[in-house]
Scaffold this motif. Sequence first.
Motif, short mmCIF file in Angstrom:
data_model
loop_
_atom_site.label_atom_id
_atom_site.label_comp_id
_atom_site.label_asym_id
_atom_site.label_seq_id
_atom_site.Cartn_x
_atom_site.Cartn_y
_atom_site.Cartn_z
N VAL A 93 30.93 -16.09 -12.08
CA VAL A 93 32.03 -15.45 -12.81
C VAL A 93 32.06 -15.95 -14.25
O VAL A 93 32.15 -15.16 -15.20
N GLY A 94 31.96 -17.26 -14.44
CA GLY A 94 31.96 -17.83 -15.79
C GLY A 94 30.76 -17.37 -16.60
O GLY A 94 30.89 -17.03 -17.78
N LEU A 95 29.59 -17.34 -15.98
CA LEU A 95 28.38 -16.91 -16.67
C LEU A 95 28.48 -15.45 -17.09
O LEU A 95 28.18 -15.11 -18.24
N ARG A 96 28.94 -14.61 -16.20
CA ARG A 96 29.09 -13.19 -16.54
C ARG A 96 30.09 -13.00 -17.68
O ARG A 96 29.87 -12.16 -18.56
N ARG A 97 31.15 -13.73 -17.66
CA ARG A 97 32.16 -13.65 -18.72
C ARG A 97 31.53 -13.99 -20.08
O ARG A 97 31.77 -13.31 -21.08
N LYS A 98 30.70 -15.00 -20.11
CA LYS A 98 30.07 -15.43 -21.36
C LYS A 98 28.96 -14.48 -21.82
O LYS A 98 28.70 -14.36 -23.02
N LEU A 99 28.30 -13.82 -20.89
CA LEU A 99 27.21 -12.90 -21.24
C LEU A 99 27.71 -11.54 -21.73
O LEU A 99 26.91 -10.73 -22.19
N LEU A 100 29.00 -11.29 -21.59
CA LEU A 100 29.62 -10.04 -22.02
C LEU A 100 28.91 -8.83 -21.43
O LEU A 100 28.71 -8.77 -20.23
N GLU A 101 28.50 -7.87 -22.26
CA GLU A 101 27.92 -6.63 -21.76
C GLU A 101 26.62 -6.86 -20.99
O GLU A 101 26.30 -6.10 -20.08
N TRP A 102 25.87 -7.88 -21.36
CA TRP A 102 24.59 -8.13 -20.71
C TRP A 102 24.79 -8.54 -19.25
O TRP A 102 23.87 -8.44 -18.43
N ALA A 103 25.98 -8.98 -18.91
CA ALA A 103 26.27 -9.40 -17.53
C ALA A 103 26.02 -8.30 -16.51
O ALA A 103 25.78 -8.58 -15.34
N SER A 104 26.04 -7.05 -16.95
CA SER A 104 25.79 -5.94 -16.02
C SER A 104 24.37 -5.98 -15.45
O SER A 104 24.07 -5.31 -14.47
N HIS A 105 23.48 -6.78 -16.03
CA HIS A 105 22.11 -6.93 -15.53
C HIS A 105 22.02 -7.92 -14.37
O HIS A 105 20.98 -8.03 -13.74
N ILE A 106 23.10 -8.64 -14.12
CA ILE A 106 23.12 -9.55 -12.97
C ILE A 106 23.76 -8.80 -11.81
O ILE A 106 24.91 -8.39 -11.89
N GLU A 107 23.00 -8.63 -10.77
CA GLU A 107 23.44 -7.84 -9.63
C GLU A 107 23.79 -8.76 -8.45
O GLU A 107 23.05 -9.68 -8.13
N THR A 108 24.92 -8.48 -7.84
CA THR A 108 25.31 -9.17 -6.61
C THR A 108 24.72 -8.42 -5.43
O THR A 108 24.90 -7.20 -5.31
N ILE A 109 24.01 -9.12 -4.60
CA ILE A 109 23.47 -8.53 -3.37
C ILE A 109 24.39 -9.01 -2.26
O ILE A 109 24.31 -10.17 -1.83
N ARG A 110 25.27 -8.16 -1.85
CA ARG A 110 26.34 -8.52 -0.93
C ARG A 110 25.82 -9.25 0.31
O ARG A 110 24.91 -8.80 0.99
N GLY A 111 26.45 -10.40 0.57
CA GLY A 111 26.11 -11.20 1.73
C GLY A 111 24.83 -12.01 1.60
O GLY A 111 24.47 -12.75 2.51
N ILE A 112 24.14 -11.87 0.46
CA ILE A 112 22.87 -12.58 0.30
C ILE A 112 22.90 -13.49 -0.93
O ILE A 112 22.75 -14.68 -0.82
N GLY A 113 23.03 -12.88 -2.11
CA GLY A 113 22.98 -13.69 -3.33
C GLY A 113 22.99 -12.84 -4.58
O GLY A 113 23.72 -11.86 -4.67
#
Length: 92
Positions: free
Chosen positions: A67-87
């Motif tokens: 959450v903190g990393l995505r907040r700091k990456l701003l728009e680029w955070a959309s490139h980090i994908e959550t794979i539900r139940g895995i990672g």
Amino acid sequence: MSAPALFRSARTVSVGGTVLSLTRSEFDLLDLLAARPGRVYTRQQIIASIQREEKDVSDRTVDTMMVGLRRKLLEWASHIETIRGIGYRITP
């Protein structure tokens, strides 16, 4: 927005020319994910990679760091994908 530039020797990250203020764990997390875009890392793999002797890291800690990393990456955070139940992974 361009991809973050990681400078491992200086342990710094910049996005669009702006240097981000990341914690040690956030840097390690981003470095791990960025090393192999497209690869899914489980929470346990992330924990094994970033855990240090003096600090306990749990599944919830990984989620909080993300959450903190995505907040700091701003728009680029959309490139980090959550794979539900895995990672997590960075989309190539």
